[in-house]
Design a protein around this motif. Structure first.
Motif, PDB file in Angstrom:
ATOM      1  N   TRP A 135       0.814  -1.219   0.000  1.00 11.23           N
ATOM      2  CA  TRP A 135       0.000   0.000   0.000  1.00 11.23           C
ATOM      3  C   TRP A 135       0.847   1.268   0.000  1.00 11.23           C
TER       4      TRP A 135
ATOM      5  N   GLU B 120       0.376   4.709  -2.154  1.00 10.07           N
ATOM      6  CA  GLU B 120       0.268   6.040  -1.546  1.00 10.07           C
ATOM      7  C   GLU B 120       1.308   6.989  -2.124  1.00 10.07           C
TER       8      GLU B 120
ATOM      9  N   SER C  86      -4.057   7.124  -2.144  1.00  7.10           N
ATOM     10  CA  SER C  86      -4.421   6.809  -0.758  1.00  7.10           C
ATOM     11  C   SER C  86      -5.901   6.485  -0.607  1.00  7.10           C
ATOM     12  N   ASP C  87      -6.730   7.110  -1.430  1.00  2.00           N
ATOM     13  CA  ASP C  87      -8.178   6.925  -1.303  1.00  2.00           C
ATOM     14  C   ASP C  87      -8.714   5.774  -2.142  1.00  2.00           C
TER      15      ASP C  87
ATOM     16  N   ALA D 227      -9.769   2.126  -3.252  1.00  2.00           N
ATOM     17  CA  ALA D 227     -10.250   0.941  -2.526  1.00  2.00           C
ATOM     18  C   ALA D 227      -9.148  -0.112  -2.434  1.00  2.00           C
TER      19      ALA D 227
ATOM     20  N   THR E 160      -5.843   0.429  -2.228  1.00  2.00           N
ATOM     21  CA  THR E 160      -4.905   0.848  -1.182  1.00  2.00           C
ATOM     22  C   THR E 160      -5.479   0.580   0.201  1.00  2.00           C
ATOM     23  N   LYS E 161      -6.746   0.891   0.373  1.00  2.00           N
ATOM     24  CA  LYS E 161      -7.380   0.720   1.685  1.00  2.00           C
ATOM     25  C   LYS E 161      -7.398  -0.744   2.115  1.00  2.00           C
TER      26      LYS E 161
ATOM     27  N   LYS F 257      -3.788  -1.875   2.865  1.00  2.00           N
ATOM     28  CA  LYS F 257      -3.328  -1.273   4.117  1.00  2.00           C
ATOM     29  C   LYS F 257      -3.967  -1.978   5.309  1.00  2.00           C
ATOM     30  N   GLU F 258      -5.227  -2.278   5.165  1.00  2.00           N
ATOM     31  CA  GLU F 258      -5.955  -2.982   6.223  1.00  2.00           C
ATOM     32  C   GLU F 258      -5.315  -4.346   6.506  1.00  2.00           C
TER      33      GLU F 258
END
Length: 380
Positions: A293, A297, A302-303, A305, A307-308, A311-312
């Motif tokens: 991720w 970034e 960063s925004d 889906a 990446t999220k 990152k999660e």
């Protein structure tokens, strides 16, 4: 009374199994067979020849005390040079990104394809601007396997991207674009890393196909989980690719210098030095999932889906706390580990149970995943 590990703190056994899987992928000596559509197939003869030559030199070195000492000194120095270089790059993700082959347009394309109704007016010029991707799609649509997608009245090769995208269709593009991008980011053209690349690609493909199957089972859009599953090895691919480039640069230079100076002892020592897989494995374990991720970034996604979710998955959440898309990727990755480790008798039955329990697999999910064809991507 048995203590449940379902969904909570990751048990030590689970972490141990993950390390074992990456040890198998990166350090293990197993020579993986080529999967369908392998872009490195022609390298196999070179990789086998290199292995044989190294083994022969090593046998000779082992019989000569002085030569063995030279080998150890040269090998340690070369390994340290490569290790220092990759550590420098890992300390600066923007530097790693510069040489990774991962570009803004590629990630934007993946992001656009996640939209419910993607804008082909935006997608088409991006694809046209990525030469290798256009070439892959042109090759695909003109292959015998895609004959049914082309007009039956013409045998002329199709090269117009607009036509090609129409023939392939949106749902297939959602499978193919992440597939081609992820394959492109793998180390390519390196005999020193052929077997590792094949194993990593198979792990990625099994994970992606499993994620797709789980998403379908749970009535979720498949493209988010599938794309994230493929990109789950992005950081690992970038570390390996960067490392092997550094290794082969120094290795090649040292071989040429030894050959030029006609120093056979040094030449043999360099020739026998293998890619420092153990050290790179440690870098992958420390940085791989974080880079998944972080690289996105760096490209200002960063925004996204994608990446999220990535990152999660890196944040050491309890499994039960993950979003449904992240949970699907985690489950798919787990099932891929089970398949690959069991193939080589590297997983005990009790360990398999711990994995299935922690990731809260249902019998229905296991049945569905066992029924998948993990050898190739099935297009609509």
């Amino acid at each position: 009374m048995a203590v449940s590990v379902a969904g909570g703190v990751r048990p030590g056994k689970l972490i141990e199994v993950e390390r074992r899987l990456y040890q198998h992928l990166i350090v293990g000596k197993h020579k993986a067979a080529a999967m369908e559509d392998d872009i490195n197939e022609t390298l196999e003869a070179d990789a086998n020849k290199l292995d044989i030559e190294r083994q022969a030199i090593q046998v000779r070195l082992d019989k000569q005390t002085k030569a063995l000492a030279v080998f150890k000194a040269i090998s340690n120095q070369l390994t340290e040079t490569v290790n220092n270089s990759i550590e420098h790059k890992l300390a600066s993700p923007d530097l790693l990104l510069t040489h990774s082959g991962v570009q803004e347009g590629q990630i934007l394309l993946l992001d656009l394809l996640l939209d419910k109704d993607p804008n082909f007016g935006r997608i088409r010029p991006i694809i046209s601007s990525i030469s290798w991707l256009s070439r892959d799609l042109i090759t695909l649509i003109n292959s015998p396997a895609s004959k049914h997608r082309r007009p039956k009245t013409s045998d002329v090769q199709v090269t117009d991207i607009k036509l090609i995208l129409n023939y392939i269709g949106l749902e297939n593009l959602r499978l193919l674009i992440p597939y081609f991008c992820s394959r492109h980011w793998l180390p390519s053209g390196h005999a020193n890393l052929l077997w590792t690349t094949r194993k990593l690609w198979r792990y990625s493909m099994i994970t992606a196909i499993a994620a797709q199957a789980l998403a379908q089972l749970h009535n979720r859009p498949t493209h988010v989980s599938y794309t994230c599953a493929l990109l789950y090895q992005l950081g690992t691919s970038v570390i390996l690719s960067s490392s092997v480039k550094v290794f082969e640069k120094h290795w090649g230079n040292w071989l040429r210098e030894a050959s030029h100076s006609r120093d056979k002892e040094v030449y043999d020592a360099v020739m026998a030095t293998e890619f420092p897989a153990e050290q790179i494995f440690n870098h992958v374990m420390e940085h791989g999932h974080h880079l998944n991720w972080q690289l996105l970034e760096q490209l200002e996604f960063s925004d996204s889906a994608i990446t999220k979710v990535l990152k999660e998955l890196d944040q050491d959440y309890h499994f039960s706390e993950l979003s449904i898309d992240a949970a699907i990727v985690a489950k798919a990755s787990c099932f891929a580990k089970i398949i690959l480790l069991e193939e080589h008798q590297l997983l005990e039955p009790q360990e398999r149970k711990v994995l299935l329990d922690y990731y809260e697999f249902t019998p229905q999910e296991v049945i569905r995943l066992k029924a998948q064809n993990y050898r190739k991507l099935d297009l609509a």
